[in-house]
Design a protein around this motif. Structure first.
Motif, PDB file in Angstrom:
ATOM      1  N   SER A   5       9.354   2.127   3.987  1.00 48.91           N
ATOM      2  CA  SER A   5       8.581   2.277   2.581  1.00 48.91           C
ATOM      3  C   SER A   5       7.994   3.801   2.941  1.00 48.91           C
ATOM      4  O   SER A   5       6.919   4.288   2.591  1.00 48.91           O
ATOM      5  CB  SER A   5       7.756   1.885   2.567  1.00 48.91           C
ATOM      6  N   ARG A   6       8.483   4.589   3.760  1.00 49.69           N
ATOM      7  CA  ARG A   6       8.304   5.612   3.866  1.00 49.69           C
ATOM      8  C   ARG A   6       8.945   6.374   2.919  1.00 49.69           C
ATOM      9  O   ARG A   6      10.519   6.386   2.136  1.00 49.69           O
ATOM     10  CB  ARG A   6       8.799   6.280   5.316  1.00 49.69           C
ATOM     11  N   ILE A   7       8.300   7.688   2.429  1.00 42.73           N
ATOM     12  CA  ILE A   7       9.421   8.710   1.249  1.00 42.73           C
ATOM     13  C   ILE A   7       9.701   9.631   2.183  1.00 42.73           C
ATOM     14  O   ILE A   7       9.969  10.124   3.619  1.00 42.73           O
ATOM     15  CB  ILE A   7       7.706   9.571   1.313  1.00 42.73           C
ATOM     16  N   VAL A   8      11.576   9.920   1.788  1.00 44.84           N
ATOM     17  CA  VAL A   8      12.436  10.563   1.880  1.00 44.84           C
ATOM     18  C   VAL A   8      12.930  11.605   1.119  1.00 44.84           C
ATOM     19  O   VAL A   8      13.702  12.270   0.791  1.00 44.84           O
ATOM     20  CB  VAL A   8      13.412   9.173   2.359  1.00 44.84           C
ATOM     21  N   GLY A   9      12.528  11.625  -0.170  1.00 46.74           N
ATOM     22  CA  GLY A   9      12.683  12.435  -1.335  1.00 46.74           C
ATOM     23  C   GLY A   9      11.915  12.284  -2.232  1.00 46.74           C
ATOM     24  O   GLY A   9      11.542  11.246  -2.677  1.00 46.74           O
ATOM     25  N   GLU A  10      11.274  13.619  -2.796  1.00 47.04           N
ATOM     26  CA  GLU A  10      10.152  14.088  -4.056  1.00 47.04           C
ATOM     27  C   GLU A  10      11.041  14.761  -4.951  1.00 47.04           C
ATOM     28  O   GLU A  10      11.579  15.988  -5.260  1.00 47.04           O
ATOM     29  CB  GLU A  10       8.981  13.639  -3.689  1.00 47.04           C
ATOM     30  N   PRO A  29       0.908  -1.451   0.169  1.00 45.52           N
ATOM     31  CA  PRO A  29      -0.596  -0.235  -0.144  1.00 45.52           C
ATOM     32  C   PRO A  29       0.436   1.360  -0.104  1.00 45.52           C
ATOM     33  O   PRO A  29       0.434   1.707  -0.311  1.00 45.52           O
ATOM     34  CB  PRO A  29      -0.859  -0.317   1.286  1.00 45.52           C
ATOM     35  N   GLU A  30       1.644   1.019   0.630  1.00 43.95           N
ATOM     36  CA  GLU A  30       2.791   2.570   1.248  1.00 43.95           C
ATOM     37  C   GLU A  30       3.406   3.047  -0.397  1.00 43.95           C
ATOM     38  O   GLU A  30       3.329   3.581  -0.845  1.00 43.95           O
ATOM     39  CB  GLU A  30       3.973   1.910   1.935  1.00 43.95           C
ATOM     40  N   GLU A  31       3.824   1.878  -1.345  1.00 45.00           N
ATOM     41  CA  GLU A  31       4.162   2.073  -2.392  1.00 45.00           C
ATOM     42  C   GLU A  31       2.536   2.748  -3.021  1.00 45.00           C
ATOM     43  O   GLU A  31       3.887   2.942  -4.818  1.00 45.00           O
ATOM     44  CB  GLU A  31       5.333   0.522  -2.485  1.00 45.00           C
ATOM     45  N   ILE A  32       2.190   1.742  -3.798  1.00 45.40           N
ATOM     46  CA  ILE A  32       0.793   2.473  -4.123  1.00 45.40           C
ATOM     47  C   ILE A  32       0.434   3.737  -4.540  1.00 45.40           C
ATOM     48  O   ILE A  32       0.452   4.846  -5.236  1.00 45.40           O
ATOM     49  CB  ILE A  32      -0.278   1.179  -4.318  1.00 45.40           C
ATOM     50  N   ASP A  33       0.517   4.290  -2.843  1.00 49.58           N
ATOM     51  CA  ASP A  33       0.900   5.805  -2.561  1.00 49.58           C
ATOM     52  C   ASP A  33       1.695   6.462  -3.209  1.00 49.58           C
ATOM     53  O   ASP A  33       1.818   7.729  -3.781  1.00 49.58           O
ATOM     54  CB  ASP A  33       0.501   5.746  -0.672  1.00 49.58           C
ATOM     55  N   ALA A  34       2.976   5.581  -2.877  1.00 48.30           N
ATOM     56  CA  ALA A  34       3.940   6.236  -3.302  1.00 48.30           C
ATOM     57  C   ALA A  34       4.266   7.075  -5.211  1.00 48.30           C
ATOM     58  O   ALA A  34       4.401   8.086  -5.488  1.00 48.30           O
ATOM     59  CB  ALA A  34       5.860   5.781  -3.026  1.00 48.30           C
ATOM     60  N   MET A  35       3.067   5.698  -6.088  1.00 48.60           N
ATOM     61  CA  MET A  35       3.114   6.347  -6.882  1.00 48.60           C
ATOM     62  C   MET A  35       2.713   6.942  -7.972  1.00 48.60           C
ATOM     63  O   MET A  35       2.259   7.464  -8.561  1.00 48.60           O
ATOM     64  CB  MET A  35       2.724   4.856  -7.871  1.00 48.60           C
ATOM     65  N   ARG A  36       1.391   7.241  -6.441  1.00 50.67           N
ATOM     66  CA  ARG A  36       0.097   8.093  -6.780  1.00 50.67           C
ATOM     67  C   ARG A  36       0.866   9.370  -6.699  1.00 50.67           C
ATOM     68  O   ARG A  36       0.652  10.075  -7.905  1.00 50.67           O
ATOM     69  CB  ARG A  36      -1.382   7.831  -6.194  1.00 50.67           C
ATOM     70  N   ARG A  37       1.949   8.864  -5.844  1.00 51.67           N
ATOM     71  CA  ARG A  37       2.393  10.770  -5.096  1.00 51.67           C
ATOM     72  C   ARG A  37       3.291  11.076  -6.418  1.00 51.67           C
ATOM     73  O   ARG A  37       3.314  12.668  -7.198  1.00 51.67           O
ATOM     74  CB  ARG A  37       3.165  10.587  -4.059  1.00 51.67           C
ATOM     75  N   ALA A  38       3.965  10.097  -7.017  1.00 55.08           N
ATOM     76  CA  ALA A  38       4.804  11.031  -7.871  1.00 55.08           C
ATOM     77  C   ALA A  38       3.976  11.091  -8.915  1.00 55.08           C
ATOM     78  O   ALA A  38       4.944  12.135  -9.771  1.00 55.08           O
ATOM     79  CB  ALA A  38       5.698   8.854  -8.044  1.00 55.08           C
ATOM     80  N   ILE A  39       3.032  11.044  -9.471  1.00 59.25           N
ATOM     81  CA  ILE A  39       2.208  10.988 -10.625  1.00 59.25           C
ATOM     82  C   ILE A  39       1.369  12.663 -10.069  1.00 59.25           C
ATOM     83  O   ILE A  39       1.964  13.015 -10.899  1.00 59.25           O
ATOM     84  CB  ILE A  39       0.936   9.452 -10.813  1.00 59.25           C
ATOM     85  N   SER A  40       0.904  12.085  -9.353  1.00 59.46           N
ATOM     86  CA  SER A  40       0.596  14.031  -8.616  1.00 59.46           C
ATOM     87  C   SER A  40       1.630  15.315  -8.995  1.00 59.46           C
ATOM     88  O   SER A  40       1.265  15.793  -9.364  1.00 59.46           O
ATOM     89  CB  SER A  40       0.092  14.113  -7.322  1.00 59.46           C
ATOM     90  N   ILE A  41       3.096  14.438  -8.533  1.00 61.59           N
ATOM     91  CA  ILE A  41       4.016  15.239  -8.188  1.00 61.59           C
ATOM     92  C   ILE A  41       4.332  15.874  -9.883  1.00 61.59           C
ATOM     93  O   ILE A  41       4.894  16.828 -10.394  1.00 61.59           O
ATOM     94  CB  ILE A  41       4.616  15.493  -8.033  1.00 61.59           C
ATOM     95  N   ALA A  42       3.890  14.996 -10.666  1.00 64.74           N
ATOM     96  CA  ALA A  42       4.870  15.288 -12.385  1.00 64.74           C
ATOM     97  C   ALA A  42       3.962  16.647 -12.825  1.00 64.74           C
ATOM     98  O   ALA A  42       4.639  17.072 -13.950  1.00 64.74           O
ATOM     99  CB  ALA A  42       4.145  14.009 -13.078  1.00 64.74           C
ATOM    100  N   ALA A  43       2.595  16.666 -12.339  1.00 66.81           N
ATOM    101  CA  ALA A  43       2.394  17.726 -12.889  1.00 66.81           C
ATOM    102  C   ALA A  43       3.127  19.337 -12.573  1.00 66.81           C
ATOM    103  O   ALA A  43       2.755  20.215 -13.687  1.00 66.81           O
ATOM    104  CB  ALA A  43       0.442  17.604 -12.179  1.00 66.81           C
ATOM    105  N   PHE A  44       3.603  19.413 -11.235  1.00 64.56           N
ATOM    106  CA  PHE A  44       4.664  20.395 -11.982  1.00 64.56           C
ATOM    107  C   PHE A  44       5.421  20.678 -12.581  1.00 64.56           C
ATOM    108  O   PHE A  44       5.852  21.441 -13.071  1.00 64.56           O
ATOM    109  CB  PHE A  44       5.556  20.503 -10.940  1.00 64.56           C
ATOM    110  N   SER A  45       5.402  19.914 -14.095  1.00 63.97           N
ATOM    111  CA  SER A  45       6.249  20.051 -14.586  1.00 63.97           C
ATOM    112  C   SER A  45       5.641  20.330 -16.332  1.00 63.97           C
ATOM    113  O   SER A  45       6.839  20.796 -16.983  1.00 63.97           O
ATOM    114  CB  SER A  45       7.092  18.253 -15.750  1.00 63.97           C
ATOM    115  N   LEU A  46       4.345  20.462 -16.277  1.00 60.49           N
ATOM    116  CA  LEU A  46       3.730  20.939 -17.031  1.00 60.49           C
ATOM    117  C   LEU A  46       3.796  22.438 -17.426  1.00 60.49           C
ATOM    118  O   LEU A  46       3.841  23.292 -16.405  1.00 60.49           O
ATOM    119  CB  LEU A  46       2.427  20.656 -16.703  1.00 60.49           C
ATOM    120  N   GLY A  47       4.211  22.446 -18.499  1.00 60.40           N
ATOM    121  CA  GLY A  47       4.358  24.097 -19.196  1.00 60.40           C
ATOM    122  C   GLY A  47       5.946  24.500 -18.959  1.00 60.40           C
ATOM    123  O   GLY A  47       6.508  25.661 -19.128  1.00 60.40           O
ATOM    124  N   ASN A  48       6.618  23.763 -18.303  1.00 56.52           N
ATOM    125  CA  ASN A  48       7.845  23.930 -17.975  1.00 56.52           C
ATOM    126  C   ASN A  48       9.140  23.364 -19.149  1.00 56.52           C
ATOM    127  O   ASN A  48      10.156  23.954 -18.921  1.00 56.52           O
ATOM    128  CB  ASN A  48       8.404  23.974 -16.192  1.00 56.52           C
TER     129      ASN A  48
END
Length: 66
Positions: free
Chosen positions: A39-44, A4-23
């Motif tokens: 399985s704790r997030i230590v960097g993104e 479940p932690e890895e799935i949450d991390a993948m969802r977070r990765a997809i979410s923060i990818a949006a910061f790239s849009l337009g740049n």
């Protein structure tokens, strides 16, 4: 199978990818997450002009990435 932690991390990765849009021109938006052994997030990070999402996430994790 992913935890479940890895799935949450993948969802977070997809979410923060949006910061790239337009740049980043025609480069696909990418988000990256670094997890520790518990399985704790230590960097993104996300794709920026001249640097990859993965390197940004590893830099954010610093010494917590091993």
């Amino acid at each position: 199978m992913a935890s479940p932690e890895e799935i949450d991390a993948m969802r977070r990765a997809i979410s923060i990818a949006a910061f790239s849009l337009g740049n980043i021109g025609d480069i696909p938006p990418v988000g990256s997450i670094v997890l520790d052994s518990r399985s704790r997030i230590v960097g993104e990070g996300y794709q920026e002009e001249g640097s990859s999402a993965e390197s940004n996430a590893l830099n954010a994790a610093g010494s917590r990435a091993r």
